[in-house]
Design an enzyme around this catalytic site. Structure first.
Site, mmCIF file in Angstrom:
data_model
loop_
_atom_site.group_PDB
_atom_site.id
_atom_site.type_symbol
_atom_site.label_atom_id
_atom_site.label_comp_id
_atom_site.label_asym_id
_atom_site.label_seq_id
_atom_site.Cartn_x
_atom_site.Cartn_y
_atom_site.Cartn_z
ATOM 1 N N TYR A 156 0.850 -1.207 0.000
ATOM 2 C CA TYR A 156 0.000 0.000 0.000
ATOM 3 C C TYR A 156 0.887 1.260 0.000
ATOM 4 O O TYR A 156 0.527 2.298 -0.539
ATOM 5 C CB TYR A 156 -0.970 -0.023 1.184
ATOM 6 C CG TYR A 156 -2.187 0.849 0.951
ATOM 7 C CD1 TYR A 156 -3.048 0.604 -0.122
ATOM 8 C CD2 TYR A 156 -2.475 1.925 1.789
ATOM 9 C CE1 TYR A 156 -4.157 1.404 -0.349
ATOM 10 C CE2 TYR A 156 -3.581 2.724 1.573
ATOM 11 C CZ TYR A 156 -4.422 2.459 0.504
ATOM 12 O OH TYR A 156 -5.516 3.257 0.283
ATOM 13 N N LYS A 163 -3.176 8.562 2.595
ATOM 14 C CA LYS A 163 -4.452 8.419 3.322
ATOM 15 C C LYS A 163 -4.349 9.004 4.730
ATOM 16 O O LYS A 163 -5.325 9.540 5.263
ATOM 17 C CB LYS A 163 -4.880 6.951 3.385
ATOM 18 C CG LYS A 163 -5.282 6.350 2.042
ATOM 19 C CD LYS A 163 -6.422 7.101 1.372
ATOM 20 C CE LYS A 163 -6.971 6.353 0.172
ATOM 21 N NZ LYS A 163 -7.916 7.179 -0.616
HETATM 22 P P1 NAP Z 1 -11.658 3.518 -8.939
HETATM 23 O O1 NAP Z 1 -12.951 3.008 -9.410
HETATM 24 O O2 NAP Z 1 -10.456 3.203 -9.758
HETATM 25 O O3 NAP Z 1 -11.790 5.089 -8.704
HETATM 26 C C1 NAP Z 1 -10.672 5.931 -8.549
HETATM 27 C C2 NAP Z 1 -11.029 7.241 -9.215
HETATM 28 O O4 NAP Z 1 -9.982 8.216 -9.012
HETATM 29 C C3 NAP Z 1 -11.195 7.080 -10.735
HETATM 30 O O5 NAP Z 1 -12.428 7.598 -11.126
HETATM 31 C C4 NAP Z 1 -10.058 7.925 -11.276
HETATM 32 O O6 NAP Z 1 -10.353 8.581 -12.487
HETATM 33 C C5 NAP Z 1 -9.941 8.986 -10.198
HETATM 34 N N1 NAP Z 1 -8.729 9.775 -10.380
HETATM 35 C C6 NAP Z 1 -7.427 9.379 -10.268
HETATM 36 N N2 NAP Z 1 -6.612 10.404 -10.578
HETATM 37 C C7 NAP Z 1 -7.410 11.461 -10.905
HETATM 38 C C8 NAP Z 1 -7.183 12.796 -11.312
HETATM 39 N N3 NAP Z 1 -5.939 13.296 -11.480
HETATM 40 N N4 NAP Z 1 -8.244 13.614 -11.543
HETATM 41 C C9 NAP Z 1 -9.499 13.147 -11.405
HETATM 42 N N5 NAP Z 1 -9.799 11.890 -11.024
HETATM 43 C C10 NAP Z 1 -8.760 11.059 -10.785
HETATM 44 O O7 NAP Z 1 -11.299 2.936 -7.488
HETATM 45 P P2 NAP Z 1 -12.059 2.968 -6.076
HETATM 46 O O8 NAP Z 1 -11.515 1.816 -5.327
HETATM 47 O O9 NAP Z 1 -13.516 3.133 -6.264
HETATM 48 O O10 NAP Z 1 -11.426 4.268 -5.409
HETATM 49 C C11 NAP Z 1 -12.214 5.334 -4.856
HETATM 50 C C12 NAP Z 1 -11.621 5.774 -3.540
HETATM 51 O O11 NAP Z 1 -11.826 4.748 -2.569
HETATM 52 C C13 NAP Z 1 -10.117 6.032 -3.560
HETATM 53 O O12 NAP Z 1 -9.827 7.151 -2.752
HETATM 54 C C14 NAP Z 1 -9.554 4.778 -2.922
HETATM 55 O O13 NAP Z 1 -8.289 4.974 -2.340
HETATM 56 C C15 NAP Z 1 -10.623 4.525 -1.874
HETATM 57 N N6 NAP Z 1 -10.621 3.198 -1.270
HETATM 58 C C16 NAP Z 1 -10.672 2.078 -2.040
HETATM 59 C C17 NAP Z 1 -10.677 0.832 -1.422
HETATM 60 C C18 NAP Z 1 -10.720 -0.433 -2.251
HETATM 61 O O14 NAP Z 1 -10.438 -1.501 -1.701
HETATM 62 N N7 NAP Z 1 -11.075 -0.368 -3.504
HETATM 63 C C19 NAP Z 1 -10.644 0.727 -0.031
HETATM 64 C C20 NAP Z 1 -10.603 1.875 0.739
HETATM 65 C C21 NAP Z 1 -10.597 3.116 0.098
HETATM 66 P P3 NAP Z 1 -9.909 7.911 -13.896
HETATM 67 O O15 NAP Z 1 -10.829 6.797 -14.113
HETATM 68 O O16 NAP Z 1 -10.090 9.000 -14.857
HETATM 69 O O17 NAP Z 1 -8.468 7.525 -13.734
#
Ligand code: NAP
Length: 256
Positions: A156, A163
């Protein structure tokens, strides 16, 4: 009781596809009457976001790369012109360079460190500052974090540091914006298979351990994250701000 988010305008940042956490939250908010505005990073991603939201009447998507100040300014200006006020903001955005997730943390480059913190933590400050001017009736800002900020999860890496910065930003923003009736909270989500999660080395292993050791003996799903976000976005949590709420089937309480 009527719909929880009837008459509320909510900005949703971070939908990439139907597995995105932001999409799970958007669906829950839409069902409860919210009017949604989405963002996407670039043209290519925009096409799939627009296709996804076509099933949601009255929603639209605007381009915004969170690292570009002029994009953020333009986004909030467009929202001001079209909607005047917003009541909620979902920030579900994070990014770290691939090599910084594959190598040991000790090898994180200066550029990689700064970029991960810029996209994943500073971006919340940048959007909260613009959102506060449009949250004229008070509001709720919700971001997504992970337990990798509190404990070491190999792989991570710099994202854990980002975070930690994000969670502390939640507290400072909550203190700054509270007098204007704006609440700021984070959901610390358990691992869930999304596009971003695929970038974490050993993600399947993390998921397996959680399913074995969490008190509820399973991992979470998108619907459960949507329900928690509904609570935080709505008046149900009117006295809650500056919190990091774990939604992880209890995994975070375990010592071993
Ligand atoms: P995800 O579907 O890949 O979403 C991540 C988003 O961040 C995508 O829409 C991506 O846009 C956007 N992003 C990245 N760089 C960017 C930029 N420069 N400008 C605008 N948008 C940008 O993954 P997710 O897991 O749902 O993630 C959402 C949040 O939840 C994140 O903060 C992640 O750390 C958090 N989270 C995830 C988990 C898990 O297990 N999945 C657990 C805890 C927390 P693009 O598609 O355009 O790249």
């Amino acid at each position: 009781m009527g719909l929880l988010l009837e008459g509320k305008n909510i900005l949703v940042m971070g939908v990439r596809n139907k597995w995105s956490i932001a999409w799970g939250i958007a669906q829950a908010a839409y069902k409860e009457g919210a009017k949604l505005i989405f963002t996407y990073q670039g043209q290519r991603e925009g096409e799939s976001v627009k296709e996804l939201i076509s099933e949601m009447e009255g929603t639209e998507a605007c381009q915004c790369d969170i690292t570009v100040d002029s994009d953020i300014d333009r986004l909030f200006e467009t929202i001001r012109e079209k909607y005047g006020t917003i009541h909620g903001l979902v920030h579900a955005i994070a990014f770290a360079n691939r090599e910084d997730l594959l190598n040991d943390f000790v090898y994180t480059s200066r550029e990689g460190f700064a970029h991960a913190l810029d996209v994943s933590a500073y971006s919340l400050v940048a959007v909260a500052r613009r959102a506060k001017d449009l949250m004229t009736q008070g509001g709720s800002i919700v971001t997504l974090t992970y337990m990798g900020s509190e404990k070491v999860f190999p792989g991570y890496n710099v994202m854990g540091v980002a975070k930690a910065a994000l969670e502390t930003s939640v507290k400072y923003l909550a203190a700054n914006l509270g007098p204007a009736g704006i609440r700021v909270n984070a959901i610390s989500a358990g691992p869930i298979k999304t596009m971003s999660a695929r970038g974490i080395k050993d993600f399947s292993n993390i998921l397996e351990v959680v399913e074995k050791k969490a008190p509820l003996r399973r991992s979470i799903n998108l619907e459960e994250l949507g329900h928690t976000a509904l609570y935080l976005l709505s008046g149900l949590s009117s006295a809650v701000t500056g919190e990091v709420l774990h939604v992880d089937c209890g995994y975070n309480i375990m010592g071993i």
